[in-house]
Design an enzyme around this catalytic site. Structure first.
Site, short mmCIF file in Angstrom:
data_model
loop_
_atom_site.label_atom_id
_atom_site.label_comp_id
_atom_site.label_asym_id
_atom_site.label_seq_id
_atom_site.Cartn_x
_atom_site.Cartn_y
_atom_site.Cartn_z
CG HIS A 164 -0.43 0.33 2.51
ND1 HIS A 164 -0.14 -0.61 3.46
CD2 HIS A 164 -0.10 1.53 3.07
CE1 HIS A 164 0.33 -0.03 4.55
NE2 HIS A 164 0.37 1.28 4.33
CG ASP A 167 0.04 -3.94 3.04
OD1 ASP A 167 0.16 -3.34 1.96
OD2 ASP A 167 0.04 -3.35 4.15
CB SER A 169 3.04 1.89 6.01
OG SER A 169 1.87 2.08 6.77
#
Length: 389
Positions: A127, A157, A230
């Site tokens: 992402h 992911d 992230s």
């Protein structure tokens, strides 16, 4: 570093325990019971048990009869060690933010990545890079690079990206089996603003094997993970990556609830990308319904109910809707995440045995595993057909 004789090892235990607690700079105090023997008034413990309890490493020299102990690195030293392996990733976002326009040069998105090979391979979240245009990677020394290759897998992911760089410093990865609840961990990354690159936060591992809003199990941590973290590493006090930070729960009344992708899943995805250039993900070819207990998170051995037979292989195995699934390859399963974790060991085309109940009878079915990419297509077609009706 300490060098000790054989008897010195026995009395090392108390000293090392106090050193270890100080080195963790405020980590929670822990106690560990170890098998011990008393010889001539001295307490002897197995060095493997000692190292497991207090961290660090050691080596015995048979010629000199000495044991060399190296303690766990203090948090500042860990950050200094791992930071060169962490990068920031920034690019123009395809999602238009509130108050921005599609051509706004400030309409940017960013995240973090971890160097895994010295020649420019980096692992990050899918992402982070999906939807970025003209992405740029910034290393800790301030150099910038364009991304030349991208492999992305939305289900895990995780993504691999490549930059044209040499002599980068790859991160070291821990073994999944060595990660424990309560151990101190550090998150490194680029929270909130790209100007905050190389930020660090400290916490503990709050839980393992969490099956929340993800295809595979996650590590839970109370370490502060904010937007932009992230794709960055969660590292232990040995400076080893234990997970890739992926998401957090953010709501009124919710605090310190972040999640990381464990190293075993990270390594699975990396190996698949390097070997095949894509993820060859095995599937049972079945649509499954979890029990009420599994859905709400209660401890359960309840089986799964088959609500759809999606692959030709599953149909050939005489599996039908309404059948109940107890185990796959001899392992009891109660959730879809259980099955996903188990199938990481397999490739499409391989066979597994399923223990099932059909028409009231307990039976064993031999199933040829399908390619999940084909099954997803079938599921999409079924969904669209239902929509059209």
């Amino acid at each position: 570093m300490s060098v000790l004789g054989k008897k010195g090892i026995a009395i090392l235990m108390a000293a090392v325990l106090s050193i270890s607690v100080a080195a963790t700079a405020g980590a929670a105090e822990s106690k560990a019971a170890m098998q011990a023997k008393v010889v001539d008034g001295q307490v002897y413990v197995n060095t493997k048990d000692l190292l497991k309890a207090v961290g660090g490493s050691g080596q015995y020299d048979a010629k000199s009869g000495t044991y060399t102990y190296k303690g766990s690195e203090a948090i500042p030293k860990v950050i200094e060690k791992v930071s060169p392996s962490v990068v920031g990733i920034i690019g123009k976002s395809t999602e238009v933010q509130d108050g921005a326009t599609s051509d706004d040069r400030y309409n940017l998105a960013h995240g973090t990545g971890v160097i895994i090979r010295s020649n420019g391979w980096i692992v990050t979240n899918a992402h982070v890079v999906d939807g970025l245009t003209n992405p740029v990677v910034v290393t800790t020394d301030g150099n910038t690079y364009k991304i030349t290759k991208t492999y992305s897998d939305a289900l895990s992911d995780l993504a691999l990206i490549k930059i044209n760089a040499k002599s980068l410093k790859p991160a070291s990865f821990a073994k999944a089996s060595q990660t424990t609840v309560g151990e101190t961990v550090i998150a490194l990354g680029t929270p909130i603003s790209f100007s905050l690159r190389n930020s660090a936060t400290v916490g503990v591992i709050s839980g393992l094997n969490r099956g929340v809003e993800a295809t595979y199990r996650l590590i839970q941590t109370d370490t502060a993970i904010n937007p932009g973290n992230s794709g960055g590493p969660l590292v232990n006090l040995k400076g080893e990556v234990v997970g890739i930070n992926s998401m957090k729960f953010s709501a009124v009344g919710v605090e310190s609830l972040g999640f990381s992708i464990p190293v075993d899943t990270v390594q699975y995805i990396i190996d698949q990308f390097f070997k095949y250039g894509k993820i060859k993900r095995a599937s049972l070819g079945l649509q499954l319904e979890e029990s009420w207990s599994a859905i709400v998170g209660l401890p359960t051995d309840d089986p799964l109910t088959i609500t759809g037979v999606l692959s030709p292989e599953a149909k050939k195995a005489k599996i039908k809707e309404g059948d109940v699934l107890y185990s796959v390859a001899g392992t009891r399963v109660s959730s879809v995440v259980d099955i996903n974790e188990l199938l990481k060991k397999y490739l499409p085309g391989q066979k597994v045995k399923l223990l099932m109940q059909t028409d009231g009878d307990i039976v064993t079915r031999t199933l040829v595993l399908a390619d999940r990419a084909d099954i997803v297509d079938e599921e999409d077609e079924v969904f669209l057909a239902d929509e059209e009706q």
